[in-house]
Motif scaffolding. Structure first.
Motif, PDB file in Angstrom:
ATOM      1  N   LEU A  69       0.835  -1.203   0.000  1.00  0.00           N
ATOM      2  CA  LEU A  69       0.000   0.000   0.000  1.00  0.00           C
ATOM      3  C   LEU A  69       0.873   1.257   0.000  1.00  0.00           C
ATOM      4  O   LEU A  69       1.848   1.342   0.734  1.00  0.00           O
ATOM      5  CB  LEU A  69      -0.919   0.015   1.225  1.00  0.00           C
ATOM      6  CG  LEU A  69      -2.152  -0.879   1.187  1.00  0.00           C
ATOM      7  CD1 LEU A  69      -2.952  -0.691   2.466  1.00  0.00           C
ATOM      8  CD2 LEU A  69      -3.024  -0.609  -0.033  1.00  0.00           C
ATOM      9  N   GLY A  70       0.504   2.210  -0.833  1.00  0.00           N
ATOM     10  CA  GLY A  70       1.275   3.447  -0.943  1.00  0.00           C
ATOM     11  C   GLY A  70       2.408   3.374  -1.928  1.00  0.00           C
ATOM     12  O   GLY A  70       3.076   4.388  -2.188  1.00  0.00           O
ATOM     13  N   GLU A  71       2.642   2.215  -2.509  1.00  0.00           N
ATOM     14  CA  GLU A  71       3.719   2.058  -3.494  1.00  0.00           C
ATOM     15  C   GLU A  71       3.366   2.845  -4.764  1.00  0.00           C
ATOM     16  O   GLU A  71       2.252   2.760  -5.261  1.00  0.00           O
ATOM     17  CB  GLU A  71       3.858   0.571  -3.811  1.00  0.00           C
ATOM     18  CG  GLU A  71       4.949   0.202  -4.796  1.00  0.00           C
ATOM     19  CD  GLU A  71       4.980  -1.295  -5.030  1.00  0.00           C
ATOM     20  OE1 GLU A  71       4.679  -1.734  -6.158  1.00  0.00           O
ATOM     21  OE2 GLU A  71       5.280  -2.036  -4.065  1.00  0.00           O
ATOM     22  N   PRO A  72       4.312   3.612  -5.311  1.00  0.00           N
ATOM     23  CA  PRO A  72       4.032   4.340  -6.554  1.00  0.00           C
ATOM     24  C   PRO A  72       3.611   3.377  -7.666  1.00  0.00           C
ATOM     25  O   PRO A  72       4.203   2.306  -7.837  1.00  0.00           O
ATOM     26  CB  PRO A  72       5.372   5.010  -6.880  1.00  0.00           C
ATOM     27  CG  PRO A  72       6.078   5.102  -5.571  1.00  0.00           C
ATOM     28  CD  PRO A  72       5.673   3.873  -4.795  1.00  0.00           C
ATOM     29  N   GLY A  73       2.572   3.763  -8.382  1.00  0.00           N
ATOM     30  CA  GLY A  73       2.126   2.933  -9.497  1.00  0.00           C
ATOM     31  C   GLY A  73       1.157   1.836  -9.108  1.00  0.00           C
ATOM     32  O   GLY A  73       0.714   1.073  -9.964  1.00  0.00           O
ATOM     33  N   LEU A  74       0.815   1.724  -7.829  1.00  0.00           N
ATOM     34  CA  LEU A  74      -0.179   0.747  -7.374  1.00  0.00           C
ATOM     35  C   LEU A  74      -1.458   1.501  -7.040  1.00  0.00           C
ATOM     36  O   LEU A  74      -1.457   2.418  -6.230  1.00  0.00           O
ATOM     37  CB  LEU A  74       0.317  -0.010  -6.151  1.00  0.00           C
ATOM     38  CG  LEU A  74      -0.662  -1.068  -5.612  1.00  0.00           C
ATOM     39  CD1 LEU A  74      -0.710  -2.273  -6.535  1.00  0.00           C
ATOM     40  CD2 LEU A  74      -0.264  -1.507  -4.200  1.00  0.00           C
ATOM     41  N   ARG A  75      -2.566   1.106  -7.662  1.00  0.00           N
ATOM     42  CA  ARG A  75      -3.843   1.761  -7.451  1.00  0.00           C
ATOM     43  C   ARG A  75      -4.889   0.723  -7.038  1.00  0.00           C
ATOM     44  O   ARG A  75      -4.951  -0.364  -7.618  1.00  0.00           O
ATOM     45  CB  ARG A  75      -4.308   2.469  -8.722  1.00  0.00           C
ATOM     46  CG  ARG A  75      -3.330   3.535  -9.229  1.00  0.00           C
ATOM     47  CD  ARG A  75      -3.339   4.768  -8.345  1.00  0.00           C
ATOM     48  NE  ARG A  75      -2.435   5.802  -8.836  1.00  0.00           N
ATOM     49  CZ  ARG A  75      -1.210   5.998  -8.405  1.00  0.00           C
ATOM     50  NH1 ARG A  75      -0.730   5.234  -7.432  1.00  0.00           N
ATOM     51  NH2 ARG A  75      -0.459   6.949  -8.907  1.00  0.00           N
TER      52      ARG A  75
END
Length: 293
Positions: free
Chosen positions: A19-25
């Motif tokens: 969670l909160g990782e760039p590119g993860l939605r």
């Protein structure tokens, strides 16, 4: 020889760690429909959702992945509509999208089928998309957090491709499938709908003549509406006679539940499956098309 695709699912622990990782939605497609096909799930999502997730209204009859100009609800839209919906949800090209849902306590709107409908449309539109195994029920059971904090959305730049050719079947495709002898047409509704005991999705009850019945709820676990492990899933599909079929075309009432067996087959590596977009809402209304109880 097919290659299994377990990566189409994501476990709760992996999502929690990322969670909160760039590119993860994360898109929440929870459904609670009223009689006008308007999604009433806002109260389920607003107060308790996966941190950073965005409400994505797939369930409404004219929702974010439906053609607003079509005669039937949930009709697969063109790529411009999907592009606009993705951008409004903050999705960029190359993002990894995770679909989550909660099944309301009345059990009517199974979260899994809305996830698979969204997956079916987005996957074939060129999006890297996965489904949270077991939904928000399993997420909570494993002790992962929910929040009432609203998610701030920055408009995205994703562009969808037109993926309707092949995975999106028409009534003419169904008629051809019934005649070719090489395609298994699958009714994903409960047996009571298949045999005409329950009310239908139009003026006629029953099923498309020549279709076999594989109720979608038999492919998911009762407690979480999540998919079992691949060996168990293979066993259930094999018991339904689907694994030996050259091609498979599934349908239901409105092409939502029909995506559950389609997705299950995709997990096992089948990329030759179609879903009848009009399903019984279209078929039952046309007296010239064969139906039986």
């Amino acid at each position: 020889m097919t290659t299994e695709r377990p990566e189409f699912l994501i476990e709760a622990a992996e999502l929690a760690a990322r969670l909160g990782e760039p590119g993860l939605r994360v898109l929440d497609v929870t459904a609670k429909l009223d009689r006008t096909l308007v999604n009433q799930a806002d109260e389920l999502i607003a107060d308790a959702h996966v941190p950073g997730s965005v409400a994505f209204d797939v369930p409404s009859g004219m929702g974010v992945l439906s053609d607003p100009d079509a005669a039937l609800p949930w009709t697969w839209p063109g790529p411009d509509r999907i592009t606009a919906s993705l951008r409004a949800a903050g999705i960029d090209d190359g993002d990894e999208v995770v679909l989550v849902a909660r099944t309301p306590r009345d059990g009517i709107d199974a979260g899994t089928m809305w996830c698979t409908r969204a997956w079916w449309t987005l996957h074939h539109s060129g999006v890297h998309v996965r489904i949270l195994r077991g939904g928000i029920e399993r997420w909570q059971a494993e002790g992962h957090p929910l929040t009432g904090e609203p998610t701030v959305i920055t408009p995205g730049s994703a562009t969808a491709v037109d993926g309707r050719d092949g995975p999106c079947a028409s009534k003419d495709d169904v008629l051809a499938a019934l005649a070719d002898g090489a395609t298994c047409v699958v009714d994903a509704l409960p047996a009571s709908s298949y045999d005409g005991t329950d009310g239908g999705y139009g003026p006629r009850r029953g099923h498309i003549t020549g279709a076999v019945n594989l109720p979608f709820r038999g492919l998911v676990d009762a407690e979480t509406a999540g998919f079992p492990d691949l060996d168990e899933l293979r066993s259930r599909l094999d018991a339904g006679g689907l694994l030996d079929q050259e091609r498979v075309l599934s349908y239901c009432g409105g092409a939502i539940a029909a995506t559950v067996p389609a997705f299950a087959l995709a997990l096992l590596g089948r990329d030759d499956v179609s879903v009848y977009d009009g399903s019984l809402m279209e078929w039952a209304a046309d007296e010239s098309l064969p139906m039986t109880t």
